[in-house]
Design a protein around this motif. Structure first.
Motif, PDB file in Angstrom:
ATOM      1  N   ILE A 108       0.837  -1.201   0.000  1.00  0.00           N
ATOM      2  CA  ILE A 108       0.000   0.000   0.000  1.00  0.00           C
ATOM      3  C   ILE A 108       0.872   1.252   0.000  1.00  0.00           C
ATOM      4  O   ILE A 108       0.607   2.224  -0.707  1.00  0.00           O
ATOM      5  CB  ILE A 108      -0.955  -0.025   1.215  1.00  0.00           C
ATOM      6  CG1 ILE A 108      -1.980  -1.135   1.024  1.00  0.00           C
ATOM      7  CG2 ILE A 108      -1.666   1.310   1.379  1.00  0.00           C
ATOM      8  CD1 ILE A 108      -2.946  -1.288   2.145  1.00  0.00           C
ATOM      9  N   GLN A 111       2.509   1.793  -3.423  1.00  0.00           N
ATOM     10  CA  GLN A 111       1.626   2.056  -4.547  1.00  0.00           C
ATOM     11  C   GLN A 111       1.154   3.484  -4.605  1.00  0.00           C
ATOM     12  O   GLN A 111       0.940   4.024  -5.667  1.00  0.00           O
ATOM     13  CB  GLN A 111       0.410   1.130  -4.463  1.00  0.00           C
ATOM     14  CG  GLN A 111       0.697  -0.252  -4.947  1.00  0.00           C
ATOM     15  CD  GLN A 111       0.719  -0.324  -6.447  1.00  0.00           C
ATOM     16  OE1 GLN A 111      -0.290  -0.185  -7.090  1.00  0.00           O
ATOM     17  NE2 GLN A 111       1.880  -0.546  -7.023  1.00  0.00           N
ATOM     18  N   PHE A 112       0.991   4.081  -3.445  1.00  0.00           N
ATOM     19  CA  PHE A 112       0.401   5.416  -3.463  1.00  0.00           C
ATOM     20  C   PHE A 112       1.437   6.442  -3.052  1.00  0.00           C
ATOM     21  O   PHE A 112       1.953   6.385  -1.942  1.00  0.00           O
ATOM     22  CB  PHE A 112      -0.802   5.469  -2.529  1.00  0.00           C
ATOM     23  CG  PHE A 112      -1.917   4.614  -3.000  1.00  0.00           C
ATOM     24  CD1 PHE A 112      -2.676   4.990  -4.092  1.00  0.00           C
ATOM     25  CD2 PHE A 112      -2.180   3.401  -2.390  1.00  0.00           C
ATOM     26  CE1 PHE A 112      -3.691   4.187  -4.548  1.00  0.00           C
ATOM     27  CE2 PHE A 112      -3.193   2.594  -2.836  1.00  0.00           C
ATOM     28  CZ  PHE A 112      -3.953   2.987  -3.920  1.00  0.00           C
ATOM     29  N   ALA A 116      -1.123  11.423  -2.983  1.00  0.00           N
ATOM     30  CA  ALA A 116      -2.355  10.774  -3.419  1.00  0.00           C
ATOM     31  C   ALA A 116      -3.083  10.150  -2.247  1.00  0.00           C
ATOM     32  O   ALA A 116      -4.195   9.676  -2.382  1.00  0.00           O
ATOM     33  CB  ALA A 116      -2.053   9.709  -4.458  1.00  0.00           C
ATOM     34  N   ASP A 122     -11.005  16.703   4.721  1.00  0.00           N
ATOM     35  CA  ASP A 122     -11.487  17.513   3.613  1.00  0.00           C
ATOM     36  C   ASP A 122     -12.554  16.795   2.794  1.00  0.00           C
ATOM     37  O   ASP A 122     -12.747  17.079   1.628  1.00  0.00           O
ATOM     38  CB  ASP A 122     -10.330  17.977   2.714  1.00  0.00           C
ATOM     39  CG  ASP A 122      -9.576  16.813   2.133  1.00  0.00           C
ATOM     40  OD1 ASP A 122      -9.908  15.674   2.498  1.00  0.00           O
ATOM     41  OD2 ASP A 122      -8.666  17.028   1.314  1.00  0.00           O
ATOM     42  N   PHE A 123     -13.239  15.846   3.435  1.00  0.00           N
ATOM     43  CA  PHE A 123     -14.382  15.231   2.774  1.00  0.00           C
ATOM     44  C   PHE A 123     -15.649  15.932   3.230  1.00  0.00           C
ATOM     45  O   PHE A 123     -15.798  16.209   4.413  1.00  0.00           O
ATOM     46  CB  PHE A 123     -14.486  13.751   3.138  1.00  0.00           C
ATOM     47  CG  PHE A 123     -13.564  12.881   2.356  1.00  0.00           C
ATOM     48  CD1 PHE A 123     -14.039  12.155   1.295  1.00  0.00           C
ATOM     49  CD2 PHE A 123     -12.230  12.797   2.686  1.00  0.00           C
ATOM     50  CE1 PHE A 123     -13.193  11.345   0.574  1.00  0.00           C
ATOM     51  CE2 PHE A 123     -11.382  12.000   1.960  1.00  0.00           C
ATOM     52  CZ  PHE A 123     -11.858  11.275   0.902  1.00  0.00           C
ATOM     53  N   PRO A 124     -16.538  16.222   2.310  1.00  0.00           N
ATOM     54  CA  PRO A 124     -17.805  16.796   2.752  1.00  0.00           C
ATOM     55  C   PRO A 124     -18.693  15.690   3.307  1.00  0.00           C
ATOM     56  O   PRO A 124     -18.403  14.513   3.134  1.00  0.00           O
ATOM     57  CB  PRO A 124     -18.394  17.354   1.462  1.00  0.00           C
ATOM     58  CG  PRO A 124     -17.840  16.478   0.400  1.00  0.00           C
ATOM     59  CD  PRO A 124     -16.511  15.970   0.876  1.00  0.00           C
ATOM     60  N   GLN A 126     -21.374  12.940   3.503  1.00  0.00           N
ATOM     61  CA  GLN A 126     -21.842  12.128   2.388  1.00  0.00           C
ATOM     62  C   GLN A 126     -22.953  11.179   2.802  1.00  0.00           C
ATOM     63  O   GLN A 126     -23.184  10.179   2.144  1.00  0.00           O
ATOM     64  CB  GLN A 126     -20.680  11.338   1.799  1.00  0.00           C
ATOM     65  CG  GLN A 126     -19.709  12.235   1.081  1.00  0.00           C
ATOM     66  CD  GLN A 126     -18.722  11.473   0.264  1.00  0.00           C
ATOM     67  OE1 GLN A 126     -18.335  10.387   0.676  1.00  0.00           O
ATOM     68  NE2 GLN A 126     -18.328  12.015  -0.858  1.00  0.00           N
ATOM     69  N   ASP A 137     -28.803   1.821  -6.045  1.00  0.00           N
ATOM     70  CA  ASP A 137     -27.895   0.917  -6.752  1.00  0.00           C
ATOM     71  C   ASP A 137     -27.727  -0.406  -6.012  1.00  0.00           C
ATOM     72  O   ASP A 137     -27.591  -1.455  -6.624  1.00  0.00           O
ATOM     73  CB  ASP A 137     -26.515   1.572  -6.918  1.00  0.00           C
ATOM     74  CG  ASP A 137     -26.609   2.856  -7.697  1.00  0.00           C
ATOM     75  OD1 ASP A 137     -27.732   3.177  -8.117  1.00  0.00           O
ATOM     76  OD2 ASP A 137     -25.594   3.528  -7.887  1.00  0.00           O
ATOM     77  N   PHE A 138     -27.710  -0.347  -4.688  1.00  0.00           N
ATOM     78  CA  PHE A 138     -27.446  -1.563  -3.923  1.00  0.00           C
ATOM     79  C   PHE A 138     -28.691  -2.031  -3.189  1.00  0.00           C
ATOM     80  O   PHE A 138     -28.605  -2.570  -2.084  1.00  0.00           O
ATOM     81  CB  PHE A 138     -26.291  -1.321  -2.943  1.00  0.00           C
ATOM     82  CG  PHE A 138     -24.974  -1.165  -3.630  1.00  0.00           C
ATOM     83  CD1 PHE A 138     -24.170  -2.260  -3.871  1.00  0.00           C
ATOM     84  CD2 PHE A 138     -24.548   0.069  -4.066  1.00  0.00           C
ATOM     85  CE1 PHE A 138     -22.967  -2.126  -4.525  1.00  0.00           C
ATOM     86  CE2 PHE A 138     -23.345   0.224  -4.726  1.00  0.00           C
ATOM     87  CZ  PHE A 138     -22.541  -0.882  -4.957  1.00  0.00           C
ATOM     88  N   LEU A 139     -29.837  -1.839  -3.846  1.00  0.00           N
ATOM     89  CA  LEU A 139     -31.094  -2.226  -3.202  1.00  0.00           C
ATOM     90  C   LEU A 139     -31.165  -3.731  -2.973  1.00  0.00           C
ATOM     91  O   LEU A 139     -31.544  -4.192  -1.907  1.00  0.00           O
ATOM     92  CB  LEU A 139     -32.276  -1.781  -4.071  1.00  0.00           C
ATOM     93  CG  LEU A 139     -33.643  -2.163  -3.515  1.00  0.00           C
ATOM     94  CD1 LEU A 139     -33.911  -1.376  -2.255  1.00  0.00           C
ATOM     95  CD2 LEU A 139     -34.740  -1.900  -4.524  1.00  0.00           C
ATOM     96  N   LEU A 140     -30.750  -4.500  -3.986  1.00  0.00           N
ATOM     97  CA  LEU A 140     -30.874  -5.959  -3.881  1.00  0.00           C
ATOM     98  C   LEU A 140     -30.052  -6.518  -2.710  1.00  0.00           C
ATOM     99  O   LEU A 140     -30.612  -7.228  -1.871  1.00  0.00           O
ATOM    100  CB  LEU A 140     -30.486  -6.610  -5.208  1.00  0.00           C
ATOM    101  CG  LEU A 140     -30.593  -8.127  -5.204  1.00  0.00           C
ATOM    102  CD1 LEU A 140     -32.039  -8.561  -5.039  1.00  0.00           C
ATOM    103  CD2 LEU A 140     -30.029  -8.721  -6.476  1.00  0.00           C
ATOM    104  N   PRO A 141     -28.748  -6.188  -2.625  1.00  0.00           N
ATOM    105  CA  PRO A 141     -27.993  -6.687  -1.467  1.00  0.00           C
ATOM    106  C   PRO A 141     -28.623  -6.258  -0.150  1.00  0.00           C
ATOM    107  O   PRO A 141     -28.692  -7.044   0.790  1.00  0.00           O
ATOM    108  CB  PRO A 141     -26.611  -6.052  -1.637  1.00  0.00           C
ATOM    109  CG  PRO A 141     -26.527  -5.648  -3.039  1.00  0.00           C
ATOM    110  CD  PRO A 141     -27.900  -5.450  -3.559  1.00  0.00           C
ATOM    111  N   VAL A 144     -31.573  -8.480   0.500  1.00  0.00           N
ATOM    112  CA  VAL A 144     -31.232  -9.891   0.683  1.00  0.00           C
ATOM    113  C   VAL A 144     -30.620 -10.132   2.060  1.00  0.00           C
ATOM    114  O   VAL A 144     -30.752 -11.212   2.624  1.00  0.00           O
ATOM    115  CB  VAL A 144     -30.283 -10.342  -0.448  1.00  0.00           C
ATOM    116  CG1 VAL A 144     -29.658 -11.671  -0.133  1.00  0.00           C
ATOM    117  CG2 VAL A 144     -31.043 -10.447  -1.751  1.00  0.00           C
ATOM    118  N   ILE A 145     -29.994  -9.079   2.609  1.00  0.00           N
ATOM    119  CA  ILE A 145     -29.386  -9.234   3.928  1.00  0.00           C
ATOM    120  C   ILE A 145     -30.428  -9.640   4.968  1.00  0.00           C
ATOM    121  O   ILE A 145     -30.110 -10.308   5.950  1.00  0.00           O
ATOM    122  CB  ILE A 145     -28.651  -7.937   4.330  1.00  0.00           C
ATOM    123  CG1 ILE A 145     -27.311  -7.895   3.610  1.00  0.00           C
ATOM    124  CG2 ILE A 145     -28.430  -7.859   5.817  1.00  0.00           C
ATOM    125  CD1 ILE A 145     -26.423  -6.797   4.030  1.00  0.00           C
TER     126      ILE A 145
END
Lengths: 164, 506
Positions: A108, A111-112, A116, A122-124, A126, A137-141, A144-145
């Protein structure tokens, strides 16, 4: 500032985790686990994952830990006696574990490039985005859980109920 | 979500509903509920199979749920196999459940839920969905293994399976997380495209904070992720060096559950193993082929050598199941269309003969599984000629004698390996199957040529069990004499699985 806080919480997470392993009494281990969860929640918060941080506190440090403590109380668990540990685990397991961790770290890190890597803070927020992903998008999983949880409930009842 | 999406998961919905009905039946109907459970379970499986047949031809051109599920021929093949396995297990366990006084409703419900999870595994095209399907089937199996609550070994094996299984799952999950970190996708097709273009797809998420991550795919991270995914899958198929749990769990579990684990769960694990490695990671095959090579060889050698030393039949079959995972990995190592087809054919043949063998073991085992040692089988060839004859057929098929399904299974595997220039692996594989003949033949020798030291009671065979035996025997012979139909189906499925990738279409 963030860096200092990161090292503080990272160190306390690792410290509590080690304490969890070496404590003999289950209650002490359970309390250390709360420490691990809390430190992780703080780390998530600093990365801007405030939803994850809150869930970590409510679900893990709250609900799961309460269950842990209840079980320990109901079983009236006492100090654990050290059992005969396998020689292979003792002399081969730990070095191999450290080898694996070292490899993951090196990969790790290599690689970065440093710029990077994730910057703290600094994340808004979410949470709304997570909700949209989860229910679109992930309704099915997500649905199913519920079967997974049902299986866990059946399992707990089957394995614990009295013989007829 | 549209109606077409719902039709895609109709088989799973039917199974889930049947499972819930079976479970609730016990709450409302106290008397004779036990008789209804297998019937409802079988109806559910039949309905689910009908839902699969309804979607023929299985050429999924519009994947359901935004690419989460693919109902292609590959997944249809495995669905049909799982339903067959589950139905045979339900039929062969009716006797067992009654005689061991297991909780019938929960037993059948968990069996149906596990089958549903396996179905999801076979058709999911997204790492998240694969993970959840795997967890559903694993969690149900952990509980099924511990179903004989009064027996210490059953609980012990359940706990062992649960702890080691969770540990392996953690590896798998870490692999999924790193794969997402490297490629920015969890969808297998998207991962394939990202690896092909060597550009990760993070941009699609349109988050300005992530721009530093956009760029070439970090290859070392992909390698690490492949290694971790391999650990997770190798555990589930019980390949060396992640096979430690297999003998204990197979021995401690109720025999019908062992049959289910060694056929259904193994096939499901191989289905996702194939889909993830052949669809998403085919581009980096040079990174993982040698892992499969080594693991396949070790599984064959270790499984066969350890099986030689066993006196308990269930334990011997557990080691043999490790060896068979090795044979399958040989075909997987070829990573060609032919190899995938060979894996699929072998899984089908192995499932049928192994279910038959375990059905016989379960029947001979009697109350409390008292008679599962090799010496108990002495003289059974004369006292229970039909049962012994069917056991002989299954064991011969496990060896790979011509005219049985096992022969063509091995034949296709080694042919695929030779076509991929894996000469050494093929030679070692053939040598291994010669070693394996010894311990299978030993059971036959015990049955026909040893005088019985102890007259073990042999119960009358009930119709359900008789049907399972006749069906598996007929299917084993059928696969050994006319393998072409099943092989053609498998080849088409494998071609379809790989062909779509070449075009870069979903």
């Amino acid at each position: 500032m963030y860096q200092a806080l990161f090292f503080l919480f990272a160190a306390s997470a690792v410290g509590f985790a080690i304490n969890l392993l070496i404590q003999r009494h289950p209650i002490h281990s359970a309390l250390s686990l709360i420490g691990v969860m809390g430190s992780l929640a703080s780390l998530y918060l600093m990365l801007g994952a405030e939803f994850l941080a809150v869930v970590q506190v409510i679900v893990y440090a709250g609900a799961v830990m309460v269950l842990f403590v209840f079980v320990i109380m109901l079983l009236n668990a006492d100090k654990e006696e050290p059992s005969d540990r396998s020689k292979m685990a003792k002399y081969l397991g730990l070095p191999l574990l450290f080898l694996l961790l070292a490899m993951i770290t090196v990969v790790i890190y290599r690689q970065f490039p440093e710029d990077a890597m994730v910057q703290f803070g600094d994340f808004p927020g979410q949470t709304a985005a997570i909700g949209r992903l989860l229910f679109r998008d992930f309704l099915l999983p997500f649905e199913v859980i519920s079967i997974l949880i049902l299986i866990a409930i059946i399992g707990a009842i089957v394995l614990a109920k009295k013989e007829p | 979500m549209q109606t077409s999406d719902l039709i895609r998961i109709l088989p799973e919905i039917i199974l889930a509903v049947a499972g819930i009905v079976v479970m609730l039946l016990g709450a409302f109907q106290k008397q004779n509920a036990g008789r209804m459970h297998p019937a409802i379970a079988l109806l559910g499986l039949l309905g689910a199979a009908g839902a699969i047949a309804y979607q023929y031809p299985w050429r999924s051109l519009d994947p359901a749920f935004g690419g989460m599920l693919e109902l292609d021929a590959f997944s249809a093949f495995f669905h049909i196999l799982f339903f067959l396995v589950a139905a045979l297990v339900v039929l062969s366990s009716s006797e067992y459940v009654a005689q061991e006084r297991l909780a019938s409703g929960e037993y059948h419900a968990l069996l149906l839920f596990a089958t549903m999870g396996m179905g999801l595994m076979a058709s999911s095209n997204d790492l998240i969905m694969i993970f959840i399907g795997l967890e559903i089937s694993s969690l149900a199996s952990y509980i099924l293994v511990g179903f004989r609550r009064g027996v210490a070994t059953s609980s012990e094996s359940s706990l062992k399976y649960f702890l080691l299984g969770s540990f392996a799952t953690a590896f798998l999950l870490y692999g999924i997380a790193l794969m997402f970190g490297a490629t920015g996708a969890t969808n297998l097709t998207e991962i394939h495209l990202a690896l092909q273009a060597e550009q990760n797809t993070v941009t699609a998420m349109a988050s300005p904070q992530l721009t530093p991550l956009v760029g070439p795919v970090p290859t070392a991270l992909v390698g690490l992720s492949i290694a971790l995914l391999f650990v997770g899958f190798a555990f589930k198929v019980s390949a060396v060096p992640f096979q430690i749990w297999t003998p204990d769990v197979y021995q401690g579990a109720p025999t019908p559950v062992t049959a289910f684990l060694s056929t259904g769960s193994k096939a499901a694990a191989f289905a996702v193993f194939l889909r993830v490695f052949m669809v998403a990671l085919e581009g980096s095959a040079q990174d993982w082929v040698w892992l499969l090579w080594v693991s396949g060889l070790l599984s064959m050698v270790l499984g066969n050598l350890a099986a030689l030393l066993q006196t308990n039949i269930k334990r011997m079959l557990a080691y043999s199941s490790i060896a068979h995972a090795g044979y399958i990995l040989v075909a997987f190592t070829a990573h060609s269309e032919e190899g995938v087809a060979a894996v699929m054919f072998y899984l089908a043949a192995y499932a049928l003969m192994n279910i038959g063998a375990f059905a016989v073991v379960s029947h001979f085992g009697n109350r409390g599984e008292r008679y599962v040692e090799m010496e108990h089988y002495a003289g059974l060839g004369y006292r229970a000629p039909l049962l012994a004859a069917s056991m002989t057929v299954f064991l011969l098929s496990l060896i790979g004698i011509p005219l049985t399904g096992g022969f063509f299974g091995k034949f296709y595997i080694f042919r695929a390996a030779l076509h991929a220039d894996l000469v050494w692996l093929t030679v070692l594989g053939v040598l291994n199957s010669a070693i394996a003949a010894y311990y299978y033949l030993r059971v036959i020798v015990f049955m026909y040529m040893h005088p019985a030291a102890e007259q073990i009671p042999v119960e009358r065979v009930r119709p359900a069990m008789g049907f399972v035996l006749i069906f598996s025997m007929a299917a084993t012979f059928l696969l050994g004499i006319f393998p072409q139909a099943v092989l053609d189906f498998a080849s088409q499925a494998a071609a379809l699985l790989l062909e779509n990738l070449g075009n870069g279409v979903l």
